[in-house]
Design a protein around this motif. Structure first.
Motif, PDB file in Angstrom:
ATOM      1  N   TYR A   7      -7.693  10.462  -6.922  1.00  0.00           N
ATOM      2  CA  TYR A   7      -7.147  10.354  -8.284  1.00  0.00           C
ATOM      3  C   TYR A   7      -7.724   9.137  -8.995  1.00  0.00           C
ATOM      4  O   TYR A   7      -8.112   9.206 -10.180  1.00  0.00           O
ATOM      5  CB  TYR A   7      -5.631  10.273  -8.191  1.00  0.00           C
ATOM      6  N   VAL A   8      -7.815   8.018  -8.281  1.00  0.00           N
ATOM      7  CA  VAL A   8      -8.391   6.800  -8.872  1.00  0.00           C
ATOM      8  C   VAL A   8      -9.872   7.002  -9.167  1.00  0.00           C
ATOM      9  O   VAL A   8     -10.378   6.588 -10.221  1.00  0.00           O
ATOM     10  CB  VAL A   8      -8.168   5.609  -7.918  1.00  0.00           C
ATOM     11  N   ILE A   9     -10.584   7.649  -8.256  1.00  0.00           N
ATOM     12  CA  ILE A   9     -12.021   7.861  -8.450  1.00  0.00           C
ATOM     13  C   ILE A   9     -12.281   8.792  -9.638  1.00  0.00           C
ATOM     14  O   ILE A   9     -13.188   8.553 -10.447  1.00  0.00           O
ATOM     15  CB  ILE A   9     -12.637   8.436  -7.163  1.00  0.00           C
ATOM     16  N   ARG A  10     -11.490   9.840  -9.755  1.00  0.00           N
ATOM     17  CA  ARG A  10     -11.752  10.829 -10.803  1.00  0.00           C
ATOM     18  C   ARG A  10     -11.333  10.354 -12.187  1.00  0.00           C
ATOM     19  O   ARG A  10     -12.009  10.649 -13.177  1.00  0.00           O
ATOM     20  CB  ARG A  10     -11.006  12.119 -10.474  1.00  0.00           C
ATOM     21  N   PHE A  11     -10.221   9.632 -12.268  1.00  0.00           N
ATOM     22  CA  PHE A  11      -9.647   9.354 -13.587  1.00  0.00           C
ATOM     23  C   PHE A  11      -9.520   7.862 -13.899  1.00  0.00           C
ATOM     24  O   PHE A  11      -9.007   7.508 -14.961  1.00  0.00           O
ATOM     25  CB  PHE A  11      -8.263  10.007 -13.685  1.00  0.00           C
ATOM     26  N   GLY A  12      -9.965   7.002 -12.993  1.00  0.00           N
ATOM     27  CA  GLY A  12      -9.932   5.573 -13.285  1.00  0.00           C
ATOM     28  C   GLY A  12     -11.119   5.161 -14.150  1.00  0.00           C
ATOM     29  O   GLY A  12     -12.121   5.870 -14.260  1.00  0.00           O
ATOM     30  N   LEU A  13     -11.011   4.009 -14.763  1.00  0.00           N
ATOM     31  CA  LEU A  13     -12.123   3.467 -15.547  1.00  0.00           C
ATOM     32  C   LEU A  13     -13.259   3.079 -14.604  1.00  0.00           C
ATOM     33  O   LEU A  13     -13.014   2.460 -13.555  1.00  0.00           O
ATOM     34  CB  LEU A  13     -11.659   2.257 -16.347  1.00  0.00           C
ATOM     35  N   PRO A  14     -14.501   3.423 -14.940  1.00  0.00           N
ATOM     36  CA  PRO A  14     -15.611   3.162 -14.006  1.00  0.00           C
ATOM     37  C   PRO A  14     -15.761   1.695 -13.632  1.00  0.00           C
ATOM     38  O   PRO A  14     -16.054   1.373 -12.480  1.00  0.00           O
ATOM     39  CB  PRO A  14     -16.834   3.680 -14.781  1.00  0.00           C
ATOM     40  N   HIS A  15     -15.566   0.771 -14.590  1.00  0.00           N
ATOM     41  CA  HIS A  15     -15.782  -0.634 -14.287  1.00  0.00           C
ATOM     42  C   HIS A  15     -14.785  -1.161 -13.260  1.00  0.00           C
ATOM     43  O   HIS A  15     -15.063  -2.147 -12.568  1.00  0.00           O
ATOM     44  CB  HIS A  15     -15.683  -1.468 -15.572  1.00  0.00           C
ATOM     45  N   SER A  16     -13.625  -0.513 -13.139  1.00  0.00           N
ATOM     46  CA  SER A  16     -12.621  -0.966 -12.172  1.00  0.00           C
ATOM     47  C   SER A  16     -13.050  -0.700 -10.740  1.00  0.00           C
ATOM     48  O   SER A  16     -12.566  -1.364  -9.818  1.00  0.00           O
ATOM     49  CB  SER A  16     -11.288  -0.262 -12.436  1.00  0.00           C
ATOM     50  N   LEU A  17     -13.937   0.271 -10.525  1.00  0.00           N
ATOM     51  CA  LEU A  17     -14.381   0.635  -9.183  1.00  0.00           C
ATOM     52  C   LEU A  17     -15.771   0.116  -8.858  1.00  0.00           C
ATOM     53  O   LEU A  17     -16.120   0.011  -7.686  1.00  0.00           O
ATOM     54  CB  LEU A  17     -14.377   2.161  -9.030  1.00  0.00           C
ATOM     55  N   MET A  18     -16.559  -0.184  -9.870  1.00  0.00           N
ATOM     56  CA  MET A  18     -17.960  -0.539  -9.642  1.00  0.00           C
ATOM     57  C   MET A  18     -18.181  -2.045  -9.535  1.00  0.00           C
ATOM     58  O   MET A  18     -19.210  -2.474  -8.998  1.00  0.00           O
ATOM     59  CB  MET A  18     -18.819   0.023 -10.779  1.00  0.00           C
ATOM     60  N   ILE A  56       0.832  -1.211   0.000  1.00  0.00           N
ATOM     61  CA  ILE A  56       0.000   0.000   0.000  1.00  0.00           C
ATOM     62  C   ILE A  56       0.863   1.256   0.000  1.00  0.00           C
ATOM     63  O   ILE A  56       0.448   2.302  -0.517  1.00  0.00           O
ATOM     64  CB  ILE A  56      -0.966  -0.013   1.205  1.00  0.00           C
ATOM     65  N   ILE A  57       2.061   1.191   0.544  1.00  0.00           N
ATOM     66  CA  ILE A  57       2.968   2.356   0.500  1.00  0.00           C
ATOM     67  C   ILE A  57       3.443   2.607  -0.928  1.00  0.00           C
ATOM     68  O   ILE A  57       3.641   3.752  -1.344  1.00  0.00           O
ATOM     69  CB  ILE A  57       4.144   2.145   1.455  1.00  0.00           C
ATOM     70  N   GLU A  58       3.607   1.535  -1.716  1.00  0.00           N
ATOM     71  CA  GLU A  58       4.075   1.682  -3.094  1.00  0.00           C
ATOM     72  C   GLU A  58       3.043   2.348  -4.001  1.00  0.00           C
ATOM     73  O   GLU A  58       3.385   2.760  -5.112  1.00  0.00           O
ATOM     74  CB  GLU A  58       4.429   0.308  -3.666  1.00  0.00           C
ATOM     75  N   MET A  59       1.801   2.466  -3.562  1.00  0.00           N
ATOM     76  CA  MET A  59       0.752   3.036  -4.415  1.00  0.00           C
ATOM     77  C   MET A  59       1.085   4.464  -4.824  1.00  0.00           C
ATOM     78  O   MET A  59       0.772   4.877  -5.944  1.00  0.00           O
ATOM     79  CB  MET A  59      -0.589   2.992  -3.682  1.00  0.00           C
ATOM     80  N   ASP A  60       1.714   5.229  -3.950  1.00  0.00           N
ATOM     81  CA  ASP A  60       1.987   6.636  -4.256  1.00  0.00           C
ATOM     82  C   ASP A  60       3.000   6.784  -5.389  1.00  0.00           C
ATOM     83  O   ASP A  60       3.037   7.826  -6.039  1.00  0.00           O
ATOM     84  CB  ASP A  60       2.501   7.341  -3.003  1.00  0.00           C
ATOM     85  N   ALA A  61       3.828   5.760  -5.632  1.00  0.00           N
ATOM     86  CA  ALA A  61       4.848   5.852  -6.681  1.00  0.00           C
ATOM     87  C   ALA A  61       4.286   5.580  -8.069  1.00  0.00           C
ATOM     88  O   ALA A  61       4.980   5.824  -9.065  1.00  0.00           O
ATOM     89  CB  ALA A  61       5.993   4.886  -6.390  1.00  0.00           C
ATOM     90  N   LYS A  62       3.059   5.075  -8.174  1.00  0.00           N
ATOM     91  CA  LYS A  62       2.461   4.753  -9.466  1.00  0.00           C
ATOM     92  C   LYS A  62       1.756   5.986 -10.034  1.00  0.00           C
ATOM     93  O   LYS A  62       1.355   6.881  -9.311  1.00  0.00           O
ATOM     94  CB  LYS A  62       1.470   3.604  -9.331  1.00  0.00           C
ATOM     95  N   ARG A  63       1.623   6.004 -11.365  1.00  0.00           N
ATOM     96  CA  ARG A  63       0.975   7.134 -12.035  1.00  0.00           C
ATOM     97  C   ARG A  63      -0.397   6.800 -12.580  1.00  0.00           C
ATOM     98  O   ARG A  63      -1.319   7.591 -12.451  1.00  0.00           O
ATOM     99  CB  ARG A  63       1.875   7.637 -13.173  1.00  0.00           C
ATOM    100  N   ALA A  64      -0.544   5.661 -13.193  1.00  0.00           N
ATOM    101  CA  ALA A  64      -1.829   5.298 -13.788  1.00  0.00           C
ATOM    102  C   ALA A  64      -2.776   4.806 -12.697  1.00  0.00           C
ATOM    103  O   ALA A  64      -2.357   4.104 -11.777  1.00  0.00           O
ATOM    104  CB  ALA A  64      -1.639   4.223 -14.850  1.00  0.00           C
ATOM    105  N   PRO A  65      -4.059   5.166 -12.760  1.00  0.00           N
ATOM    106  CA  PRO A  65      -5.016   4.662 -11.758  1.00  0.00           C
ATOM    107  C   PRO A  65      -5.056   3.144 -11.693  1.00  0.00           C
ATOM    108  O   PRO A  65      -5.214   2.574 -10.609  1.00  0.00           O
ATOM    109  CB  PRO A  65      -6.356   5.244 -12.240  1.00  0.00           C
TER     110      PRO A  65
END
Length: 458
Positions: free
Chosen positions: A309-320, A247-256
């Motif tokens: 960032y994930v909520i705003r710019f991620g693909l909807p199906h990935s969160l729903m 979970i700490i490594e999440m901040d180093a990623k760019r793509a949702p």
């Protein structure tokens, strides 16, 4: 010890789903709705507020025409902006069916996660139209990076929908895989422009959440009802350490999508740790409680900003829906639980909870002072050791210097003695060699004196 069925944070599976019972996962950040239902509810509410501002504040009826004209002008500007991003809605130039089928076949043949192969196909001449749309969209988004963050989110989501129409013949799995590549391409470029945008207060909320988690460092697994081994291995230590690292490594990623992969890895490591720590199969309550414990131990950097960032710019199906949607929903619930954590949630009275909070803050201050004192003692010990080493070096140098001086004096004395002996020997040799020569000369002189005159012919 962990056979009590009422342990942990109680959250039924039904509470994870959308309040509209649409079958998708809800989210505390959307008041329990999924992203689609939340947007559907937000639009009528916004329209109702606008109507209330027009008719409910004593405004003359004729002013509504001005508001209507203003809204039409605003919609015209939005449509102009969208045309700048991905062109006019007029149908594009027709492509040959063979060329289009060839391109689609190439995208379908891609292996899951082969982002490099996707880029190669996108840069090929047959995909020039798609590449041009992506390039134009990126350039325009960067040029208008001062827009509000919600506008950026709407434009990106609209671009996803517009781009997906080109692959309408794909199956759901193929379309999902392709759009994940598109998301990674777009958001890797836009990350520096839209992450922690100036138009939102994400950075301030990050600091508030970090301070909140830091103040709860006294919470133990037992208080949360997390199955935890009483005896830890000397090699592995905390069984939740891999989840904390993920979970700490999440901040180093760019793509949702890459950030969601870190969330999924963290959740999977939590389930693995629960299976090791508990003889029973892990359930949803154990998982959420353990996830809260992982968040408190990790205190991930910019956690709120990454989730937004994930909520705003991620693909909807990935969160729903799907595994990633389930894990991200639980992460949102864990963060919401931490923000509202109180005594009853930990089976503590309010007085005990406040006492723990004060003690935790005091321990943080005391721990900081102790760390400073330990660092000072360490520096003093290091300086003392260096001084002792220097003193030992000076002593050794003095001994070596005295030994060298003595050796020089000894060599001088020996050289002087040898010189004296050599001089004496030279004198003896000189005296002994000069005595026989003098006797011979005197003998010769005496002989010549006793002899008569030499014979002559006369």
């Amino acid at each position: 010890m962990w056979t009590d069925k009422q342990r942990g944070i109680r959250l039924s599976q039904q509470k994870l789903m959308c309040k509209n019972s649409c079958g998708y996962y809800g989210n505390p950040l959307w008041n329990g709705f999924c992203s689609k239902c939340w947007k559907d509810r937000a639009r009528p509410a916004e329209a109702h507020r606008q109507d209330a501002r027009v008719t409910g504040d004593g405004t003359p009826p004729t002013f509504s025409k001005f508001e209507e004209k203003k809204n039409l002008e605003k919609g015209r500007r939005v449509n102009t902006m969208r045309r700048l991003f991905w062109g006019t809605p007029s149908p594009p130039k027709p492509e040959s069916s063979d060329s289009q089928m060839k391109v689609l076949k190439a995208y379908q043949m891609l292996e899951p996660g082969d982002f490099t192969g996707f880029l190669k196909i996108l840069r090929s001449p047959s995909s020039q139209r798609l590449q041009s749309r992506c390039t134009a969209f990126l350039n325009t988004m960067e040029a208008y990076h001062d827009l509000p963050i919600q506008k950026h989110s709407d434009l990106v989501q609209d671009f996803y929908q517009s781009f997906a129409h080109y692959f309408s013949s794909f199956s759901d799995a193929e379309l999902t895989q392709t759009m994940e590549h598109v998301e990674k391409l777009i958001m890797t470029r836009l990350h520096k422009w839209v992450f922690c945008h100036d138009s939102c207060d994400d950075e301030q909320k990050d600091l508030t959440l970090q301070r909140r988690i830091r103040s709860l460092n006294w919470v133990t697994p037992l208080m949360l009802g997390v199955p935890f081994p009483e005896v830890q291995s000397a090699i592995t230590g905390d069984p939740f350490l891999p989840a904390i690292t993920a979970i700490i490594e999440m901040d180093a990623k760019r793509a949702p999508q890459d950030k969601l992969v870190c969330v999924s890895k963290c959740s999977q490591h939590v389930f693995e740790a629960l299976s090791v720590s508990n003889s029973e199969p892990a359930n949803a309550d154990d998982f959420l409680s353990a996830l809260v414990y992982v968040m408190l131990k990790a205190n991930p950097p910019r956690l709120h900003s990454n989730m937004q960032y994930v909520i705003r710019f991620g693909l909807p199906h990935s969160l729903m829906a799907g595994e990633t949607g389930y894990y991200f929903t639980n992460l949102s619930c864990a963060v919401a639980f931490i923000e509202k954590l109180d005594g009853p949630a930990l089976n503590l009275s309010q007085e005990e909870f406040e006492s723990y909070m004060r003690r935790g803050q005091a321990s943080v201050v005391r721990g900081g002072r102790q760390d400073a004192a330990r660092e000072t003692h360490r520096l003093l010990d290091e300086l003392t050791e260096r001084q002792e080493q220097l003193d030992r070096g000076v002593g050794d140098l003095n001994v070596q210097l005295r030994t060298w001086v003595q050796a020089v004096h000894t060599q001088i004395d020996q050289a002087t003695s040898r010189l004296t002996v050599a001089q004496e020997e030279l004198r003896d040799v000189s005296s002994s060699s000069s005595s026989p020569e003098t006797t011979t000369v005197e003998h010769l002189v005496l002989t010549d004196a006793n002899a008569g005159p030499p014979d002559s012919d006369c």
